[in-house]
Design a protein around this motif. Structure first.
Motif, PDB file in Angstrom:
ATOM      1  N   PRO A   1       3.139  -6.416  -4.970  1.00 19.63           N
ATOM      2  CA  PRO A   1       2.308  -5.607  -5.850  1.00 19.63           C
ATOM      3  C   PRO A   1       1.066  -5.108  -5.130  1.00 19.63           C
ATOM      4  CG  PRO A   1       2.635  -7.836  -6.749  1.00 19.63           C
ATOM      5  CD  PRO A   1       3.278  -7.779  -5.401  1.00 19.63           C
ATOM      6  N   THR A   2       0.651  -3.929  -5.497  1.00 17.67           N
ATOM      7  CA  THR A   2      -0.559  -3.393  -4.896  1.00 17.67           C
ATOM      8  C   THR A   2      -1.776  -3.975  -5.589  1.00 17.67           C
ATOM      9  OG1 THR A   2      -0.510  -1.516  -6.396  1.00 17.67           O
ATOM     10  CG2 THR A   2       0.541  -1.226  -4.251  1.00 17.67           C
ATOM     11  N   ASN A   3      -2.867  -4.028  -4.882  1.00 20.26           N
ATOM     12  CA  ASN A   3      -4.111  -4.511  -5.436  1.00 20.26           C
ATOM     13  C   ASN A   3      -4.938  -3.304  -5.868  1.00 20.26           C
ATOM     14  OD1 ASN A   3      -6.584  -5.588  -6.030  1.00 20.26           O
ATOM     15  ND2 ASN A   3      -6.790  -6.736  -4.125  1.00 20.26           N
ATOM     16  N   PRO A   4      -5.078  -3.076  -7.177  1.00 19.18           N
ATOM     17  CA  PRO A   4      -5.800  -1.900  -7.628  1.00 19.18           C
ATOM     18  C   PRO A   4      -7.274  -1.916  -7.241  1.00 19.18           C
ATOM     19  CG  PRO A   4      -5.287  -3.323  -9.477  1.00 19.18           C
ATOM     20  CD  PRO A   4      -4.612  -3.902  -8.261  1.00 19.18           C
ATOM     21  N   ASN A   5      -7.800  -3.062  -6.793  1.00 11.00           N
ATOM     22  CA  ASN A   5      -9.200  -3.136  -6.385  1.00 11.00           C
ATOM     23  C   ASN A   5      -9.399  -2.675  -4.939  1.00 11.00           C
ATOM     24  OD1 ASN A   5      -9.989  -4.177  -8.889  1.00 11.00           O
ATOM     25  ND2 ASN A   5      -9.336  -6.210  -8.272  1.00 11.00           N
ATOM     26  N   THR A   6      -8.287  -2.429  -4.229  1.00  9.89           N
ATOM     27  CA  THR A   6      -8.381  -1.944  -2.860  1.00  9.89           C
ATOM     28  C   THR A   6      -8.496  -0.431  -2.909  1.00  9.89           C
ATOM     29  OG1 THR A   6      -7.025  -3.765  -2.098  1.00  9.89           O
ATOM     30  CG2 THR A   6      -7.238  -1.887  -0.632  1.00  9.89           C
ATOM     31  N   ASN A   7      -9.609   0.068  -2.431  1.00  3.97           N
ATOM     32  CA  ASN A   7      -9.862   1.502  -2.470  1.00  3.97           C
ATOM     33  C   ASN A   7     -10.317   1.934  -1.083  1.00  3.97           C
ATOM     34  OD1 ASN A   7     -10.712   4.123  -2.950  1.00  3.97           O
ATOM     35  ND2 ASN A   7     -11.604   3.638  -4.927  1.00  3.97           N
ATOM     36  N   PRO A   8      -9.411   2.604  -0.320  1.00  6.64           N
ATOM     37  CA  PRO A   8      -9.771   2.999   1.037  1.00  6.64           C
ATOM     38  C   PRO A   8     -10.972   3.945   1.107  1.00  6.64           C
ATOM     39  CG  PRO A   8      -7.412   3.204   0.680  1.00  6.64           C
ATOM     40  CD  PRO A   8      -8.040   2.924  -0.648  1.00  6.64           C
ATOM     41  N   ASN A   9     -11.239   4.690   0.050  1.00  4.84           N
ATOM     42  CA  ASN A   9     -12.347   5.641   0.061  1.00  4.84           C
ATOM     43  C   ASN A   9     -13.094   5.567  -1.277  1.00  4.84           C
ATOM     44  OD1 ASN A   9     -14.118   7.682   0.567  1.00  4.84           O
ATOM     45  ND2 ASN A   9     -12.582   9.267   0.858  1.00  4.84           N
ATOM     46  N   PRO A  10     -13.892   4.533  -1.476  1.00  5.92           N
ATOM     47  CA  PRO A  10     -14.546   4.344  -2.775  1.00  5.92           C
ATOM     48  C   PRO A  10     -15.588   5.406  -3.107  1.00  5.92           C
ATOM     49  CG  PRO A  10     -15.318   2.707  -1.210  1.00  5.92           C
ATOM     50  CD  PRO A  10     -14.220   3.473  -0.532  1.00  5.92           C
ATOM     51  N   SER A  11     -16.011   6.197  -2.145  1.00  5.84           N
ATOM     52  CA  SER A  11     -17.043   7.198  -2.411  1.00  5.84           C
ATOM     53  C   SER A  11     -16.467   8.519  -2.915  1.00  5.84           C
ATOM     54  CB  SER A  11     -17.870   7.445  -1.145  1.00  5.84           C
ATOM     55  OG  SER A  11     -17.033   7.965  -0.127  1.00  5.84           O
ATOM     56  N   LYS A  12     -15.134   8.588  -3.075  1.00  6.46           N
ATOM     57  CA  LYS A  12     -14.487   9.824  -3.505  1.00  6.46           C
ATOM     58  C   LYS A  12     -13.469   9.515  -4.592  1.00  6.46           C
ATOM     59  CE  LYS A  12     -11.526  13.520  -1.690  1.00  6.46           C
ATOM     60  NZ  LYS A  12     -10.706  13.574  -2.860  1.00  6.46           N
ATOM     61  N   ILE A  13     -13.365  10.402  -5.569  1.00  9.74           N
ATOM     62  CA  ILE A  13     -12.315  10.303  -6.579  1.00  9.74           C
ATOM     63  C   ILE A  13     -11.152  11.158  -6.086  1.00  9.74           C
ATOM     64  CG2 ILE A  13     -11.648  10.752  -8.974  1.00  9.74           C
ATOM     65  CD1 ILE A  13     -13.682   8.509  -8.666  1.00  9.74           C
ATOM     66  N   THR A  14     -10.032  10.517  -5.836  1.00  9.55           N
ATOM     67  CA  THR A  14      -8.843  11.209  -5.345  1.00  9.55           C
ATOM     68  C   THR A  14      -7.971  11.582  -6.527  1.00  9.55           C
ATOM     69  OG1 THR A  14      -8.946   9.987  -3.279  1.00  9.55           O
ATOM     70  CG2 THR A  14      -6.830  10.970  -3.835  1.00  9.55           C
ATOM     71  N   THR A  15      -7.509  12.840  -6.552  1.00  7.95           N
ATOM     72  CA  THR A  15      -6.661  13.315  -7.644  1.00  7.95           C
ATOM     73  C   THR A  15      -5.371  13.900  -7.085  1.00  7.95           C
ATOM     74  OG1 THR A  15      -7.532  15.573  -7.695  1.00  7.95           O
ATOM     75  CG2 THR A  15      -8.704  13.898  -9.021  1.00  7.95           C
ATOM     76  N   TYR A  16      -4.399  14.001  -7.968  1.00  8.79           N
ATOM     77  CA  TYR A  16      -3.111  14.594  -7.596  1.00  8.79           C
ATOM     78  C   TYR A  16      -3.308  16.032  -7.134  1.00  8.79           C
ATOM     79  CZ  TYR A  16       1.518  16.647  -8.062  1.00  8.79           C
ATOM     80  OH  TYR A  16       2.685  17.325  -7.821  1.00  8.79           O
ATOM     81  N   ASN A  17      -3.963  16.848  -7.976  1.00 11.23           N
ATOM     82  CA  ASN A  17      -4.094  18.275  -7.654  1.00 11.23           C
ATOM     83  C   ASN A  17      -4.881  18.523  -6.368  1.00 11.23           C
ATOM     84  OD1 ASN A  17      -2.604  19.115  -9.857  1.00 11.23           O
ATOM     85  ND2 ASN A  17      -4.389  19.371 -11.171  1.00 11.23           N
ATOM     86  N   ALA A  18      -5.968  17.811  -6.173  1.00 13.97           N
ATOM     87  CA  ALA A  18      -6.841  18.077  -5.027  1.00 13.97           C
ATOM     88  C   ALA A  18      -6.343  17.442  -3.728  1.00 13.97           C
ATOM     89  CB  ALA A  18      -8.255  17.590  -5.319  1.00 13.97           C
ATOM     90  N   ASP A  19      -5.660  16.300  -3.822  1.00 12.87           N
ATOM     91  CA  ASP A  19      -5.389  15.537  -2.608  1.00 12.87           C
ATOM     92  C   ASP A  19      -3.925  15.174  -2.374  1.00 12.87           C
ATOM     93  OD1 ASP A  19      -8.335  14.985  -1.947  1.00 12.87           O
ATOM     94  OD2 ASP A  19      -8.157  14.202  -3.979  1.00 12.87           O
ATOM     95  N   VAL A  20      -3.206  14.818  -3.421  1.00 15.61           N
ATOM     96  CA  VAL A  20      -1.875  14.241  -3.261  1.00 15.61           C
ATOM     97  C   VAL A  20      -0.775  15.294  -3.296  1.00 15.61           C
ATOM     98  CG1 VAL A  20      -0.238  12.581  -4.254  1.00 15.61           C
ATOM     99  CG2 VAL A  20      -2.672  12.041  -4.170  1.00 15.61           C
ATOM    100  N   LYS A  21      -0.944  16.338  -4.071  1.00 13.80           N
ATOM    101  CA  LYS A  21       0.108  17.359  -4.207  1.00 13.80           C
ATOM    102  C   LYS A  21       0.506  17.928  -2.850  1.00 13.80           C
ATOM    103  CE  LYS A  21       1.444  21.547  -6.699  1.00 13.80           C
ATOM    104  NZ  LYS A  21       2.366  21.918  -5.673  1.00 13.80           N
ATOM    105  N   SER A  22      -0.436  18.179  -1.983  1.00 19.46           N
ATOM    106  CA  SER A  22      -0.098  18.734  -0.666  1.00 19.46           C
ATOM    107  C   SER A  22       0.729  17.744   0.159  1.00 19.46           C
ATOM    108  CB  SER A  22      -1.359  19.150   0.087  1.00 19.46           C
ATOM    109  OG  SER A  22      -2.174  18.032   0.337  1.00 19.46           O
ATOM    110  N   ILE A  23       0.468  16.455   0.009  1.00 17.55           N
ATOM    111  CA  ILE A  23       1.269  15.445   0.714  1.00 17.55           C
ATOM    112  C   ILE A  23       2.698  15.468   0.186  1.00 17.55           C
ATOM    113  CG2 ILE A  23       1.587  12.961   1.136  1.00 17.55           C
ATOM    114  CD1 ILE A  23      -1.502  12.720   0.873  1.00 17.55           C
ATOM    115  N   ILE A  24       2.825  15.484  -1.145  1.00 13.57           N
ATOM    116  CA  ILE A  24       4.155  15.529  -1.774  1.00 13.57           C
ATOM    117  C   ILE A  24       4.897  16.782  -1.325  1.00 13.57           C
ATOM    118  CG2 ILE A  24       5.400  15.642  -3.975  1.00 13.57           C
ATOM    119  CD1 ILE A  24       3.978  12.916  -3.475  1.00 13.57           C
ATOM    120  N   ASP A  25       4.218  17.918  -1.376  1.00 13.99           N
ATOM    121  CA  ASP A  25       4.849  19.185  -0.990  1.00 13.99           C
ATOM    122  C   ASP A  25       5.301  19.173   0.469  1.00 13.99           C
ATOM    123  OD1 ASP A  25       4.454  20.121  -3.559  1.00 13.99           O
ATOM    124  OD2 ASP A  25       2.757  21.417  -3.027  1.00 13.99           O
ATOM    125  N   ASN A  26       4.516  18.583   1.352  1.00 15.29           N
ATOM    126  CA  ASN A  26       4.847  18.581   2.780  1.00 15.29           C
ATOM    127  C   ASN A  26       5.825  17.478   3.181  1.00 15.29           C
ATOM    128  OD1 ASN A  26       3.223  20.801   3.479  1.00 15.29           O
ATOM    129  ND2 ASN A  26       1.422  19.498   3.555  1.00 15.29           N
TER     130      ASN A  26
END
Length: 129
Positions: A35-60
């Motif tokens: 199981p993943t640890n939801p308290n682990t946040n590689p970049n706590p100073s940024k809010i990561t979203t699907y549209n802004a950050d993850v969609k391009s990874i999925i698409d590529n």
């Protein structure tokens, strides 16, 4: 008769011992999914979203198989946020983090910086926007 009962008990005990040794839950050929640890946040100073950050990874990295029609044995599409969340609910994050045989994408593990974006998205609650 007494010897027959004793022999049957010994044989039964031996079979149960062999059976219990063969029923081990470990599979050395596959990496265990932890199981993943939801308290682990590689970049706590940024809010990561699907549209802004993850969609391009999925698409590529994912859409070549996770589209309609599905390709290369992909079990679900990931063409949009809702379909990607379906993938998340089917252990997508665990498979992306994997170093074992269940790694996604099948071509090989993503760079750690890309995985960190996905982990950050998870830590931020899988936000869409």
């Amino acid at each position: 008769m007494k010897n027959l009962k004793k022999s049957c008990r010994i044989i039964l005990l031996l079979l149960l011992t062999i059976l219990s040794l063969n029923c081990s839950s470990s599979d050395e050929s596959a990496e265990p999914l932890t199981p993943t640890n939801p308290n682990t946040n590689p970049n706590p100073s940024k809010i990561t979203t699907y549209n802004a950050d993850v969609k391009s990874i999925i698409d590529n990295q994912c859409i070549s198989c996770h589209t309609i029609p599905l390709a290369e044995g992909a079990p679900f599409a990931m063409r949009n946020y809702a379909e990607t969340i379906n993938g998340v609910n089917r252990d997508l994050v665990l498979r992306v983090k994997s170093n074992g045989v269940n790694v996604m994408p099948p071509a090989g593990r993503l760079p750690q910086a890309t995985i960190d974006i996905i982990l950050d998205w998870e830590a931020d609650g899988f936000k869409e926007k």
